[in-house]
Design a protein around this motif. Structure first.
Motif, PDB file in Angstrom:
ATOM      1  N   LEU A   1      -2.352   3.692 -12.339  1.00 37.02           N
ATOM      2  CA  LEU A   1      -1.167   2.842 -11.421  1.00 37.02           C
ATOM      3  C   LEU A   1      -1.147   3.533 -10.370  1.00 37.02           C
ATOM      4  CD1 LEU A   1       1.550   4.211 -13.649  1.00 37.02           C
ATOM      5  CD2 LEU A   1       0.554   2.366 -13.911  1.00 37.02           C
ATOM      6  N   LEU A   2      -2.708   4.131  -9.652  1.00 34.92           N
ATOM      7  CA  LEU A   2      -3.033   3.924  -8.229  1.00 34.92           C
ATOM      8  C   LEU A   2      -3.079   3.118  -7.613  1.00 34.92           C
ATOM      9  CD1 LEU A   2      -4.788   7.164  -7.273  1.00 34.92           C
ATOM     10  CD2 LEU A   2      -4.431   5.177  -5.705  1.00 34.92           C
ATOM     11  N   ALA A   3      -2.368   2.381  -6.812  1.00 36.87           N
ATOM     12  CA  ALA A   3      -2.869   0.942  -6.230  1.00 36.87           C
ATOM     13  C   ALA A   3      -4.058   1.300  -4.702  1.00 36.87           C
ATOM     14  CB  ALA A   3      -1.605   0.313  -5.554  1.00 36.87           C
ATOM     15  N   LYS A   4      -5.351   0.955  -4.893  1.00 37.16           N
ATOM     16  CA  LYS A   4      -6.290   0.598  -4.563  1.00 37.16           C
ATOM     17  C   LYS A   4      -6.140  -0.434  -3.362  1.00 37.16           C
ATOM     18  CE  LYS A   4      -9.412   2.847  -7.682  1.00 37.16           C
ATOM     19  NZ  LYS A   4     -11.294   2.457  -8.421  1.00 37.16           N
ATOM     20  N   TYR A   5      -5.122  -1.529  -3.204  1.00 37.60           N
ATOM     21  CA  TYR A   5      -5.357  -2.874  -2.555  1.00 37.60           C
ATOM     22  C   TYR A   5      -3.816  -2.623  -2.821  1.00 37.60           C
ATOM     23  CZ  TYR A   5     -10.185  -3.412  -2.537  1.00 37.60           C
ATOM     24  OH  TYR A   5     -11.760  -2.839  -2.689  1.00 37.60           O
ATOM     25  N   PRO A   6      -3.232  -3.759  -1.600  1.00 33.90           N
ATOM     26  CA  PRO A   6      -1.950  -4.438  -1.422  1.00 33.90           C
ATOM     27  C   PRO A   6      -2.173  -5.497  -2.172  1.00 33.90           C
ATOM     28  CG  PRO A   6      -3.517  -4.855   0.533  1.00 33.90           C
ATOM     29  CD  PRO A   6      -4.143  -4.194  -0.687  1.00 33.90           C
ATOM     30  N   THR A   7      -0.995  -5.482  -2.619  1.00 30.19           N
ATOM     31  CA  THR A   7      -0.339  -7.180  -3.180  1.00 30.19           C
ATOM     32  C   THR A   7      -0.540  -8.153  -2.317  1.00 30.19           C
ATOM     33  OG1 THR A   7       2.178  -6.513  -2.147  1.00 30.19           O
ATOM     34  CG2 THR A   7       1.522  -6.121  -4.662  1.00 30.19           C
ATOM     35  N   LYS A   8      -0.832  -9.038  -2.697  1.00 24.63           N
ATOM     36  CA  LYS A   8      -1.430 -10.368  -1.962  1.00 24.63           C
ATOM     37  C   LYS A   8      -0.300 -10.172  -0.732  1.00 24.63           C
ATOM     38  CE  LYS A   8      -2.280 -15.384  -2.287  1.00 24.63           C
ATOM     39  NZ  LYS A   8      -2.304 -16.336  -3.829  1.00 24.63           N
ATOM     40  N   GLU A   9       1.518 -10.444  -1.391  1.00 27.63           N
ATOM     41  CA  GLU A   9       2.085 -10.038   0.063  1.00 27.63           C
ATOM     42  C   GLU A   9       2.386  -9.401  -0.024  1.00 27.63           C
ATOM     43  OE1 GLU A   9       1.990 -13.522   1.373  1.00 27.63           O
ATOM     44  OE2 GLU A   9       1.159 -14.801   0.846  1.00 27.63           O
ATOM     45  N   ARG A  10       2.970  -9.358   1.176  1.00 22.71           N
ATOM     46  CA  ARG A  10       3.799  -7.765   1.474  1.00 22.71           C
ATOM     47  C   ARG A  10       5.514  -7.564   0.456  1.00 22.71           C
ATOM     48  NH1 ARG A  10       2.157  -5.273   6.464  1.00 22.71           N
ATOM     49  NH2 ARG A  10       0.742  -5.718   7.521  1.00 22.71           N
ATOM     50  N   ASP A  11       5.779  -8.654   0.611  1.00 27.04           N
ATOM     51  CA  ASP A  11       7.101  -8.745   0.159  1.00 27.04           C
ATOM     52  C   ASP A  11       7.315  -8.781  -1.531  1.00 27.04           C
ATOM     53  OD1 ASP A  11       7.129 -11.145   0.197  1.00 27.04           O
ATOM     54  OD2 ASP A  11       8.755 -11.523   2.045  1.00 27.04           O
ATOM     55  N   GLU A  12       6.025  -8.787  -1.883  1.00 24.54           N
ATOM     56  CA  GLU A  12       6.222  -9.232  -3.347  1.00 24.54           C
ATOM     57  C   GLU A  12       6.076  -7.632  -4.193  1.00 24.54           C
ATOM     58  OE1 GLU A  12       3.089 -12.721  -3.628  1.00 24.54           O
ATOM     59  OE2 GLU A  12       4.330 -13.739  -3.397  1.00 24.54           O
ATOM     60  N   SER A  13       5.664  -6.907  -3.365  1.00 26.59           N
ATOM     61  CA  SER A  13       5.977  -6.054  -4.024  1.00 26.59           C
ATOM     62  C   SER A  13       7.002  -5.267  -4.852  1.00 26.59           C
ATOM     63  CB  SER A  13       5.010  -4.788  -2.571  1.00 26.59           C
ATOM     64  OG  SER A  13       6.392  -4.706  -2.113  1.00 26.59           O
ATOM     65  N   ARG A  14       6.441  -4.733  -6.502  1.00 21.33           N
ATOM     66  CA  ARG A  14       8.197  -4.140  -6.828  1.00 21.33           C
ATOM     67  C   ARG A  14       9.265  -3.305  -6.282  1.00 21.33           C
ATOM     68  NH1 ARG A  14       6.309  -2.904 -12.821  1.00 21.33           N
ATOM     69  NH2 ARG A  14       8.627  -2.907 -13.354  1.00 21.33           N
ATOM     70  N   LEU A  15      10.347  -3.168  -5.833  1.00 21.40           N
ATOM     71  CA  LEU A  15      11.081  -2.586  -5.625  1.00 21.40           C
ATOM     72  C   LEU A  15      12.230  -1.708  -6.623  1.00 21.40           C
ATOM     73  CD1 LEU A  15      12.288  -0.812  -2.873  1.00 21.40           C
ATOM     74  CD2 LEU A  15      13.830  -3.426  -2.903  1.00 21.40           C
ATOM     75  N   MET A  16      12.424  -0.545  -7.089  1.00 18.00           N
ATOM     76  CA  MET A  16      12.957   0.420  -7.638  1.00 18.00           C
ATOM     77  C   MET A  16      13.998   0.456  -6.399  1.00 18.00           C
ATOM     78  SD  MET A  16      13.140   3.471  -9.576  1.00 18.00           S
ATOM     79  CE  MET A  16      11.838   3.074 -11.006  1.00 18.00           C
TER      80      MET A  16
ATOM     81  N   HIS B   1      15.589  -3.049 -10.987  1.00 22.38           N
ATOM     82  CA  HIS B   1      14.217  -3.426 -11.194  1.00 22.38           C
ATOM     83  C   HIS B   1      14.158  -4.758 -10.285  1.00 22.38           C
ATOM     84  CE1 HIS B   1      12.837  -0.035 -13.339  1.00 22.38           C
ATOM     85  NE2 HIS B   1      14.319  -0.417 -14.463  1.00 22.38           N
ATOM     86  N   LYS B   2      13.722  -4.462  -8.938  1.00 26.29           N
ATOM     87  CA  LYS B   2      13.537  -5.936  -7.907  1.00 26.29           C
ATOM     88  C   LYS B   2      12.095  -5.722  -7.587  1.00 26.29           C
ATOM     89  CE  LYS B   2      17.924  -7.135  -9.160  1.00 26.29           C
ATOM     90  NZ  LYS B   2      18.617  -8.228  -9.122  1.00 26.29           N
ATOM     91  N   TYR B   3      12.552  -7.328  -6.374  1.00 29.31           N
ATOM     92  CA  TYR B   3      11.252  -6.913  -5.917  1.00 29.31           C
ATOM     93  C   TYR B   3      11.711  -6.659  -4.525  1.00 29.31           C
ATOM     94  CZ  TYR B   3       8.295  -9.072  -9.731  1.00 29.31           C
ATOM     95  OH  TYR B   3       7.827  -9.235 -10.561  1.00 29.31           O
ATOM     96  N   PHE B   4      11.077  -6.139  -3.470  1.00 26.01           N
ATOM     97  CA  PHE B   4      11.330  -5.976  -2.309  1.00 26.01           C
ATOM     98  C   PHE B   4      11.162  -6.971  -1.667  1.00 26.01           C
ATOM     99  CE2 PHE B   4      10.654  -3.884   1.562  1.00 26.01           C
ATOM    100  CZ  PHE B   4      10.559  -2.465   1.778  1.00 26.01           C
ATOM    101  N   LYS B   5      11.281  -8.507  -1.915  1.00 26.75           N
ATOM    102  CA  LYS B   5      11.891  -9.237  -0.659  1.00 26.75           C
ATOM    103  C   LYS B   5      13.262  -9.786  -1.455  1.00 26.75           C
ATOM    104  CE  LYS B   5       9.963 -12.872  -4.598  1.00 26.75           C
ATOM    105  NZ  LYS B   5       9.240 -14.195  -5.319  1.00 26.75           N
ATOM    106  N   ASP B   6      14.125  -8.764  -1.978  1.00 27.77           N
ATOM    107  CA  ASP B   6      15.250  -8.393  -2.369  1.00 27.77           C
ATOM    108  C   ASP B   6      15.864  -7.817  -1.842  1.00 27.77           C
ATOM    109  OD1 ASP B   6      14.749 -10.849  -4.523  1.00 27.77           O
ATOM    110  OD2 ASP B   6      13.981  -9.342  -5.830  1.00 27.77           O
ATOM    111  N   LEU B   7      15.521  -7.361  -0.968  1.00 28.11           N
ATOM    112  CA  LEU B   7      15.672  -6.406  -0.145  1.00 28.11           C
ATOM    113  C   LEU B   7      17.160  -6.397   0.383  1.00 28.11           C
ATOM    114  CD1 LEU B   7      15.360  -3.127   0.695  1.00 28.11           C
ATOM    115  CD2 LEU B   7      14.502  -4.119   3.232  1.00 28.11           C
ATOM    116  N   HIS B   8      17.237  -7.510   1.100  1.00 28.75           N
ATOM    117  CA  HIS B   8      18.317  -8.224   2.369  1.00 28.75           C
ATOM    118  C   HIS B   8      19.848  -8.536   1.473  1.00 28.75           C
ATOM    119  CE1 HIS B   8      18.358 -12.593   1.419  1.00 28.75           C
ATOM    120  NE2 HIS B   8      16.900 -11.907   0.111  1.00 28.75           N
ATOM    121  N   PHE B   9      18.882  -8.793  -0.278  1.00 33.90           N
ATOM    122  CA  PHE B   9      20.911  -8.073  -0.680  1.00 33.90           C
ATOM    123  C   PHE B   9      21.848  -7.465  -0.887  1.00 33.90           C
ATOM    124  CE2 PHE B   9      18.293 -12.232  -2.825  1.00 33.90           C
ATOM    125  CZ  PHE B   9      19.399 -12.947  -2.725  1.00 33.90           C
TER     126      PHE B   9
END
Length: 347
Positions: free
Chosen positions: A14-29, A40-48
């Motif tokens: 679970l230790l991330a060695k590389y970033p996600t392909k797009e910055r805001d496609e990481s998961r967001l709890m 459970h959302k994605y970071f691109k949902d933050l603005h909501f």
């Protein structure tokens, strides 16, 4: 509350060695403190989760390419030197970490190539040394040469050499003021597209500066948390930023600290009436439970290492039981941990 309370096990995959392909496609709890609900959302949902008049506080520090690789004079042994901070620019004295430390003693000379050399003139901690750098040129040319030779200072737990992708992704898109040897990782998830969505919605995006050292990432080694000492880190908060934040407080809107570094910065300069003051100086603020926060009422943060000061801070913010429950769920749901990992929004 003891350091052992912040111990937990998690699968190393679970230790991330590389970033996600797009910055805001990481998961967001999403953690709701008022009812203990977890989404459970994605970071691109933050603005909501923010509305017009809310304020996000971003740390605009820029990561310095602080990792040098050199060879010992005579033996040619390969030595890694991690530049922590410049202590004296006129004599070119630096506080550094060396690896392997057992091979580096006072008096040893190191060659980094391209005319850049160094001499160890003192010891600090077990891996720490005071290094005098030698280079034929001005201080400006010296810093330029260090940047040419230096590599992105990825955390040791990632266990790989820096690659081209790290020069871009181990840096926030709003990084401006160079001085950190570690990235403010909660900010790594923001894309230009997401920032624009937040701006269009009328959300204030303000910037402070706190230059990160390594102390925040070291595990606490004393059982009594109150006896742990943080290293000092340089911090700057401007007057106009304070005005926007204090107005947001008066309007009773959301103020979100993006990352533990932003939270530490604002909590280091609170007035007696719980407003934010301008600041220029050093802070060694260590926040752990119990603690009453004065400025931010929401927070974005990554998933941190066991027994770290970062985990202790977010436990103080969200509540110990809730954050440990969230970490248990994160492991079950396979969230990615640490610098290149996923994140949480604590409301």
């Amino acid at each position: 509350m003891r350091t052992s309370n912040f111990e937990f096990d998690y699968p190393l995959d679970l230790l991330a060695k590389y970033p996600t392909k797009e910055r805001d496609e990481s998961r967001l709890m999403i953690i709701h403190r008022h009812n203990n609900k977890i989404e459970h959302k994605y970071f691109k949902d933050l603005h909501f989760y923010f509305e017009e008049g809310d304020t996000l506080i971003l740390n605009n520090t820029k990561v310095f390419p602080a990792r040098l690789f050199g060879n010992k004079e005579k033996t040619e042994a390969k030595i890694e030197v991690f530049l922590l901070r410049e202590l004296d620019s006129s004599d070119r004295i630096w506080d550094v970490l060396v690896d392997p430390a057992r091979k580096v003693r006072v008096g040893n000379k190191l060659n980094f190539g391209s005319g850049l050399t160094g001499e160890v003139i003192d010891n600090t901690t077990s891996r720490g040394r005071i290094l005098q750098i030698h280079f034929n040129g001005t201080h400006e040319k010296l810093i330029k040469k260090i940047k040419e030779l230096g590599k992105t200072p990825l955390p040791k737990y990632i266990k790989r050499l820096p690659e081209k992708i790290d020069e871009i992704r181990y840096q926030t898109i709003y990084a401006k003021i160079e001085g950190s040897v570690a990235a403010p990782t909660a900010g790594l998830h923001f894309s230009k597209h997401l920032l624009k969505k937040l701006e269009i919605k009328g959300i204030n995006l303000v910037e402070i500066t706190l230059h990160l050292g390594l102390s925040s990432f070291f595990p606490v080694e004393v059982e009594d948390i109150s006896k742990h000492k943080m290293d000092s880190e340089k911090c700057f908060i401007k007057k106009d930023v304070c005005s926007i934040i204090n107005n947001t407080i008066q309007q009773k809107k959301r103020i979100c600290a993006v990352g533990t570094s932003s939270m530490r910065a604002i909590e280091s300069s609170v007035s007696s009436n719980k407003n934010l003051n301008p600041f220029s100086g050093w802070t060694n603020k260590f926040i752990f439970p119990p603690y009453n926060f004065s400025i931010a009422n929401t927070m974005i943060t990554n998933f941190h290492m066991p027994k770290s000061t970062l985990l202790m801070m977010i436990a103080a913010f969200s509540g110990y039981d809730l954050i440990m429950k969230a970490y248990k769920i994160a492991i079950e749901e396979k969230y990615r941990f640490h610098s290149y990992g996923d994140s949480m929004l604590i409301l």
